[in-house]
Scaffold this motif. Structure first.
Motif, PDB file in Angstrom:
ATOM      1  N   GLY A  78       0.819  -1.198   0.000  1.00 42.51           N
ATOM      2  CA  GLY A  78       0.000   0.000   0.000  1.00 42.51           C
ATOM      3  C   GLY A  78       0.854   1.250   0.000  1.00 42.51           C
ATOM      4  N   THR A  79       0.378   2.303  -0.643  1.00 40.08           N
ATOM      5  CA  THR A  79       1.094   3.573  -0.675  1.00 40.08           C
ATOM      6  C   THR A  79       0.327   4.603   0.140  1.00 40.08           C
ATOM      7  N   GLY A  80       0.945   5.740   0.349  1.00 38.85           N
ATOM      8  CA  GLY A  80       0.328   6.780   1.168  1.00 38.85           C
ATOM      9  C   GLY A  80      -0.944   7.347   0.572  1.00 38.85           C
ATOM     10  N   ASN A  81      -1.086   7.273  -0.763  1.00 39.13           N
ATOM     11  CA  ASN A  81      -2.280   7.831  -1.413  1.00 39.13           C
ATOM     12  C   ASN A  81      -3.390   6.803  -1.563  1.00 39.13           C
ATOM     13  N   GLY A  82      -3.249   5.661  -0.900  1.00 33.50           N
ATOM     14  CA  GLY A  82      -4.298   4.650  -0.914  1.00 33.50           C
ATOM     15  C   GLY A  82      -4.251   3.695  -2.088  1.00 33.50           C
ATOM     16  N   LEU A  83      -3.286   3.862  -2.996  1.00 29.25           N
ATOM     17  CA  LEU A  83      -3.163   2.969  -4.135  1.00 29.25           C
ATOM     18  C   LEU A  83      -2.210   1.825  -3.812  1.00 29.25           C
ATOM     19  N   LEU A  84      -2.155   0.870  -4.717  1.00 29.13           N
ATOM     20  CA  LEU A  84      -1.313  -0.303  -4.527  1.00 29.13           C
ATOM     21  C   LEU A  84      -0.058  -0.177  -5.374  1.00 29.13           C
ATOM     22  N   GLN A  85       1.113  -0.297  -4.718  1.00 25.39           N
ATOM     23  CA  GLN A  85       2.376  -0.389  -5.445  1.00 25.39           C
ATOM     24  C   GLN A  85       2.591  -1.868  -5.764  1.00 25.39           C
ATOM     25  N   THR A  86       2.409  -2.235  -7.025  1.00 25.23           N
ATOM     26  CA  THR A  86       2.367  -3.645  -7.384  1.00 25.23           C
ATOM     27  C   THR A  86       3.751  -4.286  -7.384  1.00 25.23           C
ATOM     28  N   ALA A  87       3.774  -5.580  -7.125  1.00 29.04           N
ATOM     29  CA  ALA A  87       4.996  -6.380  -7.227  1.00 29.04           C
ATOM     30  C   ALA A  87       4.750  -7.431  -8.313  1.00 29.04           C
ATOM     31  N   SER A  88       4.490  -8.684  -7.912  1.00 26.58           N
ATOM     32  CA  SER A  88       4.212  -9.713  -8.924  1.00 26.58           C
ATOM     33  C   SER A  88       2.787  -9.616  -9.458  1.00 26.58           C
ATOM     34  N   PHE A  89       1.916  -8.892  -8.768  1.00 25.16           N
ATOM     35  CA  PHE A  89       0.529  -8.746  -9.220  1.00 25.16           C
ATOM     36  C   PHE A  89       0.388  -7.570 -10.166  1.00 25.16           C
ATOM     37  N   ARG A  90      -0.382  -7.777 -11.222  1.00 22.19           N
ATOM     38  CA  ARG A  90      -0.715  -6.689 -12.137  1.00 22.19           C
ATOM     39  C   ARG A  90      -2.093  -6.971 -12.735  1.00 22.19           C
ATOM     40  N   PHE A  91      -2.947  -5.940 -12.754  1.00 24.04           N
ATOM     41  CA  PHE A  91      -4.230  -6.003 -13.442  1.00 24.04           C
ATOM     42  C   PHE A  91      -4.126  -5.016 -14.590  1.00 24.04           C
ATOM     43  N   PHE A  92      -4.209  -5.493 -15.823  1.00 22.10           N
ATOM     44  CA  PHE A  92      -3.790  -4.645 -16.930  1.00 22.10           C
ATOM     45  C   PHE A  92      -4.685  -4.782 -18.156  1.00 22.10           C
ATOM     46  N   ASP A  93      -4.601  -3.753 -18.983  1.00 24.45           N
ATOM     47  CA  ASP A  93      -5.191  -3.761 -20.314  1.00 24.45           C
ATOM     48  C   ASP A  93      -4.288  -4.632 -21.186  1.00 24.45           C
ATOM     49  N   TRP A  94      -4.832  -5.703 -21.740  1.00 26.81           N
ATOM     50  CA  TRP A  94      -4.010  -6.683 -22.445  1.00 26.81           C
ATOM     51  C   TRP A  94      -3.278  -6.068 -23.634  1.00 26.81           C
ATOM     52  N   GLN A  95      -3.842  -5.046 -24.253  1.00 21.97           N
ATOM     53  CA  GLN A  95      -3.223  -4.457 -25.435  1.00 21.97           C
ATOM     54  C   GLN A  95      -2.065  -3.517 -25.091  1.00 21.97           C
ATOM     55  N   LEU A 234       1.706 -14.245 -37.035  1.00 20.53           N
ATOM     56  CA  LEU A 234       0.776 -13.122 -37.037  1.00 20.53           C
ATOM     57  C   LEU A 234      -0.499 -13.459 -36.268  1.00 20.53           C
ATOM     58  N   LYS A 235      -0.994 -14.678 -36.421  1.00 21.89           N
ATOM     59  CA  LYS A 235      -2.210 -15.082 -35.714  1.00 21.89           C
ATOM     60  C   LYS A 235      -1.985 -15.103 -34.208  1.00 21.89           C
ATOM     61  N   TYR A 236      -0.837 -15.627 -33.770  1.00 22.88           N
ATOM     62  CA  TYR A 236      -0.539 -15.662 -32.339  1.00 22.88           C
ATOM     63  C   TYR A 236      -0.399 -14.252 -31.777  1.00 22.88           C
ATOM     64  N   VAL A 237       0.315 -13.381 -32.508  1.00 23.99           N
ATOM     65  CA  VAL A 237       0.515 -12.007 -32.030  1.00 23.99           C
ATOM     66  C   VAL A 237      -0.816 -11.267 -32.009  1.00 23.99           C
ATOM     67  N   ARG A 238      -1.650 -11.481 -33.027  1.00 26.48           N
ATOM     68  CA  ARG A 238      -2.975 -10.859 -33.060  1.00 26.48           C
ATOM     69  C   ARG A 238      -3.793 -11.218 -31.820  1.00 26.48           C
ATOM     70  N   ASP A 239      -3.750 -12.477 -31.426  1.00 27.54           N
ATOM     71  CA  ASP A 239      -4.596 -12.953 -30.336  1.00 27.54           C
ATOM     72  C   ASP A 239      -4.006 -12.691 -28.955  1.00 27.54           C
ATOM     73  N   TRP A 240      -2.676 -12.606 -28.849  1.00 25.64           N
ATOM     74  CA  TRP A 240      -2.050 -12.543 -27.525  1.00 25.64           C
ATOM     75  C   TRP A 240      -1.113 -11.356 -27.318  1.00 25.64           C
ATOM     76  N   GLY A 241      -0.804 -10.624 -28.364  1.00 29.39           N
ATOM     77  CA  GLY A 241       0.195  -9.568 -28.246  1.00 29.39           C
ATOM     78  C   GLY A 241      -0.360  -8.252 -27.733  1.00 29.39           C
ATOM     79  N   PRO A 242       0.485  -7.435 -27.085  1.00 33.30           N
ATOM     80  CA  PRO A 242       0.083  -6.098 -26.611  1.00 33.30           C
ATOM     81  C   PRO A 242       0.178  -5.084 -27.746  1.00 33.30           C
ATOM     82  N   LEU A 243      -0.853  -4.996 -28.563  1.00 34.23           N
ATOM     83  CA  LEU A 243      -0.788  -4.241 -29.815  1.00 34.23           C
ATOM     84  C   LEU A 243      -0.801  -2.729 -29.626  1.00 34.23           C
ATOM     85  N   ALA A 244      -1.023  -2.261 -28.420  1.00 37.72           N
ATOM     86  CA  ALA A 244      -0.969  -0.815 -28.174  1.00 37.72           C
ATOM     87  C   ALA A 244       0.446  -0.349 -27.806  1.00 37.72           C
ATOM     88  N   MET A 245       1.391  -1.272 -27.748  1.00 41.70           N
ATOM     89  CA  MET A 245       2.775  -0.925 -27.389  1.00 41.70           C
ATOM     90  C   MET A 245       3.580  -0.773 -28.681  1.00 41.70           C
TER      91      MET A 245
END
Length: 339
Positions: A78-95, A234-245
């Motif tokens: 936990g951080t002082g502003n009430g947010l979580l400083q992540t370690a091994s956990f991440r909740f993310f936008d897959w792209q 291409l099919k694997y990257v399309r389905d699993w890749g972070p295309l916004a990076m």
């Protein structure tokens, strides 16, 4: 009630002791299935436009499904502003692979003294995000680092490291909300981690990630022609890749050069067309456009003009049509500058 708790505690210690010594089965192909891993149950509590999304994770043993005490700090702090400083956990936008901040609630929290030091442990947690980013499609959950995930567990007053499975889950968007897809396949984990590291743009990760990706391609797509190998990738990257990076596409363009395919631009054009119409996969079309942009060859420009001719008289989203025009104009300007 006390005898029941005592029995469960005894069974837990027995199973954890077995797991610590079961690695010997990895050397025996016919018995390898006996060496299972600590896992986690992921369940969506709610997911809607009014409340956002809330899910819970509970850590379990693989055989008896008993709750285990996991070191809290490896999930985050936990951080002082009430947010979580992540370690091994991440909740993310897959792209984009970007972490989505939320509120965390710990389950089964306890403190134990390990070699004179106080350590906090949990049996699970709940995570809530009040508003899902509007641009997000599929979401992801990570609960382990890298490909070979591990987790630290309290065992008989000591801290022990165990293998953990799976490390990643995809929350696949559909008309009913989200479907949880666990990534059990170790080969797929290698692909996902390699693509995310290439897409991160961090140079210290780039060379090793490219090496892992190339080894994955040669192993997973072995025996195929170079055209089929490219289409499979291409099919694997399309389905699993972070295309916004954005850095991901530079890495993919370099990988295509390593594969040495002479007519790669034509194959990419065909891939764009295959993701049109009945299949209607925007991620596939975006992938094709971005790779052609980075390749920036004369053949890539010809492929982009062919795509323009293909879509100009069809029903096309304005954003997609504008993207095609911008890429063509950008590459044309580069060509004129070189001339």
């Amino acid at each position: 009630m006390f005898p029941l708790n005592a029995i469960r505690k005894w069974l837990l210690q027995l199973e954890l002791r077995y797991l610590r010594n079961a690695s010997i089965f990895d050397q025996m192909p016919r018995l390898r299935w006996l060496n299972r891993k600590i896992t986690a149950d992921i369940a969506i509590i709610y997911a809607d436009s009014n409340r956002g999304i809330r899910f819970r994770s509970d850590f379990r043993t693989p055989y008896l499904r008993l709750p285990v005490a996991v070191e809290k700090s490896q999930i985050g702090r936990g951080t002082g502003n009430g947010l979580l400083q992540t370690a091994s956990f991440r909740f993310f936008d897959w792209q984009s692979w970007g972490h989505i901040d939320g509120e965390i609630e710990w389950h089964g929290e306890m403190v134990a003294t390990i070699r004179g030091k106080h350590e906090a442990f949990i049996s699970g947690f709940s995570y809530a995000v009040r508003e899902i980013p509007s641009e997000a499609d599929n979401l992801g959950i990570r609960l382990a680092e890298g490909v070979e995930g591990r987790v630290r567990v309290l065992v008989g007053g000591e801290l022990a490291s165990f293998r953990f499975e799976p490390g990643y889950w995809m929350l696949e968007s559909n008309q009913y909300g989200y479907k949880i897809v666990a990534i059990h396949d170790a080969e797929l984990m290698i692909l996902i981690v390699s693509l995310s590291e290439i897409g991160s743009g961090k140079q210290r990760l780039y060379l090793s990630a490219m090496h892992h990706l190339q080894q994955w391609i040669l192993f997973k797509l072995a025996g195929k022609s170079k055209e089929q190998m490219l289409l499979g990738l291409l099919k694997y990257v399309r389905d699993w890749g972070p295309l916004a990076m954005e850095p991901l596409f530079r890495g993919l363009a370099e990988m295509l050069q390593r594969l040495g395919l002479e007519h790669q631009e034509h194959v990419i054009f065909e891939f764009y067309a295959d993701n049109w119409g009945v299949y209607n996969n925007w991620h596939g079309r975006l992938l094709a456009l971005k790779i052609l942009e980075v390749l920036a060859t004369d053949k890539a420009q010809s492929a982009l003009h062919a795509i323009f001719d293909y879509v100009k008289n069809r029903s096309t989203e304005p954003e997609e049509f504008d993207l095609i025009c911008r890429i063509i104009d950008k590459l044309s300007a580069k060509t004129e500058k070189r001339a």
